[in-house]
Design a protein around this motif. Structure first.
Motif, PDB file in Angstrom:
ATOM      1  N   GLY A  48      19.519 -21.114  59.454  1.00  4.69           N
ATOM      2  CA  GLY A  48      21.192 -21.489  59.303  1.00  4.69           C
ATOM      3  C   GLY A  48      21.797 -22.597  59.746  1.00  4.69           C
ATOM      4  N   GLY A  49      21.279 -23.646  60.765  1.00  4.89           N
ATOM      5  CA  GLY A  49      21.728 -24.645  60.607  1.00  4.89           C
ATOM      6  C   GLY A  49      21.827 -25.597  59.643  1.00  4.89           C
ATOM      7  N   ARG A  87      26.722 -18.655  67.045  1.00  3.89           N
ATOM      8  CA  ARG A  87      27.227 -20.393  66.714  1.00  3.89           C
ATOM      9  C   ARG A  87      26.033 -21.766  66.131  1.00  3.89           C
ATOM     10  N   ILE A  88      24.921 -20.585  66.041  1.00  3.74           N
ATOM     11  CA  ILE A  88      23.819 -21.332  65.584  1.00  3.74           C
ATOM     12  C   ILE A  88      23.905 -21.516  63.664  1.00  3.74           C
ATOM     13  N   ALA A 127      17.017 -16.587  68.113  1.00  7.48           N
ATOM     14  CA  ALA A 127      17.238 -16.401  66.326  1.00  7.48           C
ATOM     15  C   ALA A 127      16.204 -16.984  65.614  1.00  7.48           C
ATOM     16  N   LEU A 128      15.028 -17.509  65.659  1.00  5.74           N
ATOM     17  CA  LEU A 128      13.870 -17.567  64.716  1.00  5.74           C
ATOM     18  C   LEU A 128      12.855 -15.878  64.619  1.00  5.74           C
ATOM     19  N   GLU A 150      12.493 -29.211  57.900  1.00  6.99           N
ATOM     20  CA  GLU A 150      14.256 -28.626  57.266  1.00  6.99           C
ATOM     21  C   GLU A 150      13.853 -27.473  56.685  1.00  6.99           C
ATOM     22  N   ALA A 151      12.931 -26.738  56.677  1.00  2.00           N
ATOM     23  CA  ALA A 151      13.270 -25.124  56.382  1.00  2.00           C
ATOM     24  C   ALA A 151      13.228 -24.468  57.337  1.00  2.00           C
ATOM     25  N   LEU A 152      12.615 -24.861  58.430  1.00  2.00           N
ATOM     26  CA  LEU A 152      13.086 -24.273  59.737  1.00  2.00           C
ATOM     27  C   LEU A 152      14.353 -24.461  60.130  1.00  2.00           C
ATOM     28  N   VAL A 153      15.351 -25.395  59.983  1.00  2.00           N
ATOM     29  CA  VAL A 153      15.801 -25.298  60.140  1.00  2.00           C
ATOM     30  C   VAL A 153      17.156 -24.334  59.571  1.00  2.00           C
ATOM     31  N   LEU A 154      17.186 -24.564  58.292  1.00  2.00           N
ATOM     32  CA  LEU A 154      17.251 -23.947  56.845  1.00  2.00           C
ATOM     33  C   LEU A 154      17.471 -22.635  57.088  1.00  2.00           C
ATOM     34  N   ASP A 155      16.708 -21.884  57.685  1.00  2.00           N
ATOM     35  CA  ASP A 155      16.391 -20.714  58.012  1.00  2.00           C
ATOM     36  C   ASP A 155      16.739 -20.305  59.531  1.00  2.00           C
TER      37      ASP A 155
END
Length: 294
Positions: free
Chosen positions: A164-165, A138-139, A26-27, A157-162
């Motif tokens: 799509g979470g 599903r992420i 995903a990354l 937070e930036a990583l999660v938003l990146d």
């Protein structure tokens, strides 16, 4: 470290398990560079080949050395010993960011990283992983529980938003309660359903899953939408005789399940009584019935 979107940041995945390999993929799909992964078993090597094609498989020490951001996709109990072992080899350093994917542990499990000036993030995606490409779809929209060492909460937070979470901050001291809530909902629901299927099978119902599916699906949807207000059934109606008959039937047909039914009915009773969502005159008789050990 302030921006995870910079092209020169290099990610390494230690442990190409179901979660680690999918998060790594995903990354990568989000534009980040995955420089290396480790994989010991044949299954993990196959996952690495399928989800991270072209990414070199290296020993753990080399993955850590090559990466700016290290993702530990290993079992919960292995996180702290692995972090400590790598610290003993002087592989952690100031500026290195280490992320684990456990729901239970916070950043205390990565103390070996932070004590030398590195950064730590506990990043738990609230989803089950199959370890296949289908997980990637599903992420987006999935909540991620974040606990971060000082100064890197915004990075998490930036990583999660990146990805799509949806980032959700969880305090270090609340991780056990957080994880217990998820396990109670997901794992114990499986047990309850399996027990219900067992009882139906024991009285001759050939396809118990299909039999109870409409009830379970509707109850789950209603509970998620309305909470305790979705409660129905004999406890909420104060049907003492029905609950007594249930206990007798289970004691006869499925004695291994009767204690679980009794305990859950008692918990249901207390929640319904607290909300005054059941006949008041039935509370004490039901409480006495459910606390009795015949």
């Amino acid at each position: 470290m302030s921006e995870l979107s910079r092209p020169n940041l290099r990610f390494g995945v230690v442990g190409a398990g179901r979660a680690g390999s999918v998060i790594g993929a995903a990354l990568r799909a989000a534009g980040h560079e995955i420089v290396a992964t480790s994989a010991v078993s044949e299954a993990s090597r196959q996952r690495a080949e399928e989800l991270l094609p072209g990414v070199p498989v290296k020993p753990v020490q080399e993955v850590v050395s090559d990466a700016d951001v290290v993702i530990l996709g290993v079992p919960d109990d292995a996180i702290e010993p692995l972090a400590n072992g790598l610290a003993a080899e002087n592989l952690w350093e100031p500026g290195k960011l280490v992320i684990h994917l456990s729901g239970f542990h916070g950043v205390d499990a990565l103390a070996a990283v932070t004590v030398v000036g590195g950064d730590a993030i506990a990043l738990h995606p609230v989803m089950t992983f199959t370890g296949t490409a289908s997980d990637l779809d599903r992420i987006p929209g999935t909540p991620f529980a974040i606990t971060a060492s000082a100064g890197v909460g915004v990075v998490a937070e930036a990583l999660v938003l990146d990805l799509g979470g949806v980032p959700v901050a969880i305090a270090e001291g609340d991780r056990a309660a957080y994880h217990a809530a998820l396990a109670h909902a997901a794992n114990h629901l499986v047990t309850v359903i399996a027990q219900s299927e067992q009882v139906l099978r024991e009285i001759g119902v050939e396809d118990p899953g299909r039999f109870i599916a409409p009830l379970v699906e509707a109850a789950t949807a209603n509970a998620l939408e309305r909470g305790d207000r979705a409660l129905t059934g004999p406890v909420s109606r104060g049907d003492v005789g029905t609950v007594r008959a249930h206990l007798d039937a289970l004691a006869q047909h499925s004695p291994d399940i009767e204690p679980a039914y009794r305990a859950l009915a008692a918990a249901t009773l207390e929640r319904a009584a607290l909300r005054r969502a059941m006949p008041a005159e039935a509370v004490l008789p039901l409480r006495e019935l459910l606390s009795r050990r015949d």
